[in-house]
Write a protein that holds these residues in place. Structure first.
Motif, PDB file in Angstrom:
ATOM      1  N   UNK A 130       1.620  -4.453  -5.808  1.00  0.00           N
ATOM      2  CA  UNK A 130       0.935  -4.530  -4.518  1.00  0.00           C
ATOM      3  C   UNK A 130       0.541  -5.969  -4.200  1.00  0.00           C
ATOM      4  N   UNK A 131       0.959  -6.426  -3.031  1.00  0.00           N
ATOM      5  CA  UNK A 131       0.649  -7.790  -2.602  1.00  0.00           C
ATOM      6  C   UNK A 131      -0.655  -7.839  -1.819  1.00  0.00           C
ATOM      7  N   UNK A 132      -0.895  -6.847  -0.968  1.00  0.00           N
ATOM      8  CA  UNK A 132      -2.116  -6.832  -0.171  1.00  0.00           C
ATOM      9  C   UNK A 132      -2.457  -5.399   0.215  1.00  0.00           C
ATOM     10  N   UNK A 133      -3.722  -5.167   0.534  1.00  0.00           N
ATOM     11  CA  UNK A 133      -4.170  -3.851   0.960  1.00  0.00           C
ATOM     12  C   UNK A 133      -4.536  -2.960  -0.203  1.00  0.00           C
ATOM     13  N   UNK A 167      -6.252  -0.451   5.861  1.00  0.00           N
ATOM     14  CA  UNK A 167      -5.983  -1.852   6.190  1.00  0.00           C
ATOM     15  C   UNK A 167      -4.496  -2.115   5.939  1.00  0.00           C
ATOM     16  N   UNK A 168      -3.935  -3.175   6.532  1.00  0.00           N
ATOM     17  CA  UNK A 168      -2.516  -3.446   6.298  1.00  0.00           C
ATOM     18  C   UNK A 168      -2.214  -3.535   4.806  1.00  0.00           C
ATOM     19  N   UNK A 169      -1.130  -2.922   4.390  1.00  0.00           N
ATOM     20  CA  UNK A 169      -0.785  -2.804   2.975  1.00  0.00           C
ATOM     21  C   UNK A 169       0.679  -3.157   2.784  1.00  0.00           C
ATOM     22  N   UNK A 170       0.946  -3.896   1.703  1.00  0.00           N
ATOM     23  CA  UNK A 170       2.334  -4.289   1.441  1.00  0.00           C
ATOM     24  C   UNK A 170       2.550  -4.429  -0.055  1.00  0.00           C
ATOM     25  N   UNK A 171       3.690  -3.941  -0.530  1.00  0.00           N
ATOM     26  CA  UNK A 171       4.053  -4.177  -1.926  1.00  0.00           C
ATOM     27  C   UNK A 171       5.460  -4.740  -2.025  1.00  0.00           C
ATOM     28  N   UNK A 172       5.697  -5.407  -3.152  1.00  0.00           N
ATOM     29  CA  UNK A 172       7.011  -5.964  -3.482  1.00  0.00           C
ATOM     30  C   UNK A 172       7.601  -5.088  -4.573  1.00  0.00           C
ATOM     31  N   UNK A 173       8.889  -4.798  -4.493  1.00  0.00           N
ATOM     32  CA  UNK A 173       9.490  -3.949  -5.520  1.00  0.00           C
ATOM     33  C   UNK A 173      10.886  -4.440  -5.879  1.00  0.00           C
ATOM     34  N   UNK A 174      11.292  -4.081  -7.088  1.00  0.00           N
ATOM     35  CA  UNK A 174      12.673  -4.270  -7.545  1.00  0.00           C
ATOM     36  C   UNK A 174      13.156  -2.932  -8.084  1.00  0.00           C
ATOM     37  N   UNK A 175      14.302  -2.488  -7.575  1.00  0.00           N
ATOM     38  CA  UNK A 175      14.923  -1.254  -8.031  1.00  0.00           C
ATOM     39  C   UNK A 175      16.326  -1.550  -8.552  1.00  0.00           C
ATOM     40  N   UNK A 176      16.795  -0.718  -9.479  1.00  0.00           N
ATOM     41  CA  UNK A 176      18.170  -0.784  -9.970  1.00  0.00           C
ATOM     42  C   UNK A 176      18.891   0.436  -9.412  1.00  0.00           C
ATOM     43  N   UNK A 177      19.873   0.194  -8.552  1.00  0.00           N
ATOM     44  CA  UNK A 177      20.528   1.250  -7.788  1.00  0.00           C
ATOM     45  C   UNK A 177      22.029   1.271  -8.040  1.00  0.00           C
ATOM     46  N   UNK A 178      22.691   2.403  -7.739  1.00  0.00           N
ATOM     47  CA  UNK A 178      24.159   2.413  -7.766  1.00  0.00           C
ATOM     48  C   UNK A 178      24.708   1.393  -6.766  1.00  0.00           C
TER      49      UNK A 178
END
Length: 216
Positions: A130-133, A167-178
Motif C-alpha cells: 500500500x502506497x497511500x490510504x 480517503x484516496x487509496x493506492x497500492x503497487x503490486x507485482x504479479x506473475x502471470x501466464x
C-alpha cells in the motif's frame, strides 16, 4: 522447490550503492532519486529487468521497493552495500505459479474514497504494497486491514474482496502471470451480478515483462 516472490524496502543514503544479482525484478522509487543501470529515476518511477544491476542513491538518497522472483530460497535477498539499509517486507513461495511461459507485471491500483473491488481472482500470484490510504482485504474467511507500507500476498486463484478506506487509496503490486495475459487484464469476477457493475478502481501498468525462464 517452489519459486519465491519477495519484496524488500531498500533505503539508500546520498550516493549509497548496492549491487543486485541477476534476477527478474521490478524496482519502484517510493521517494527520492536513484540511478539503476545508468537510468536516473525519481518518485514513482520504475525499473525492470532480469540482469545484475547497480543501485545508487541520488542527491538526498532514496527509498525503493524491490520485487524479485527467486529460485526457491526465502533468504538472501537483502541488498548489501555502502550507505544501504535493506529490509524484507514479505516473501512467499509460489505454490500457485502458472505452468509454461510467464510474464512479470508491475502496476498500481487506485481507489476513490470508499471504493471497492468486488469478489474476484487473478490468473497468477502476486505481492501488493500500500502506497497511500487504507484498505481491507477479505480472503480465506479472514479480514485484514493495511496502512501505508503494509504488504500482503494473494495466491491468484483464491477469491478476494477489497474495501478502500474513506480517503484516496493506492497500492503497487507485482504479479506473475501466464504470458498469454501480456497487455490484458488478469481479473475475473466471481459473482455474475458483479460483472456488469461499474468498477471504481483505476490501473496503471508500469511493467509487462516476459520472463526468459518458464515455470517448471
Amino acid at each position: 522447490m517452489h519459486r519465491v516472490l519477495r519484496l524488500y524496502e531498500d533505503v539508500l543514503s546520498d550516493n549509497g550503492e548496492a549491487v543486485l544479482p541477476a534476477l527478474p525484478r521490478m524496482i519502484f522509487v517510493v521517494h527520492g532519486s536513484a540511478t539503476i543501470a545508468d537510468r536516473a529515476l525519481r518518485d514513482e518511477e520504475t525499473f525492470s529487468g532480469e540482469g545484475a544491476v547497480t543501485l545508487k542513491g541520488g542527491s538526498g538518497g532514496a527509498t525503493v521497493w524491490r520485487w524479485e522472483l527467486a529460485a526457491g530460497d526465502m533468504s538472501g535477498g537483502a541488498a548489501a552495500g555502502r550507505g544501504t539499509v535493506s529490509r524484507e517486507k514479505i516473501s512467499a513461495p509460489l505454490e500457485t505459479l502458472p505452468q509454461g511461459a510467464l510474464l512479470l507485471r508491475g502496476d498500481s491500483v487506485a481507489f476513490p474514497p470508499g471504493g471497492c473491488a468486488y469478489l474476484h481472482r487473478h490468473q497468477g500470484p502476486g505481492i501488493r504494497c500500500l502506497l497511500e490510504g487504507g484498505i481491507r482485504i477479505d480472503t480465506h474467511g479472514r479480514s485484514t486491514s493495511y496502512g501505508p507500507g503494509g504488504a500482503w500476498y494473494e495466491t491468484g486463484p483464491d477469491g478476494v474482496f477489497a474495501q478502500a478506506a474513506d480517503r484516496p487509496t493506492r497500492f503497487i503490486r507485482v504479479m506473475i502471470l501466464p504470458l498469454g495475459y501480456l497487455g490484458k487484464s488478469s481479473v475475473q469476477y466471481l459473482n455474475e451480478e458483479d460483472k456488469a457493475k461499474p468498477k471504481s478502481q483505476a490501473y496503471k501498468i508500469f511493467v509487462d515483462m516476459p520472463l526468459s525462464s518458464p515455470s517448471g
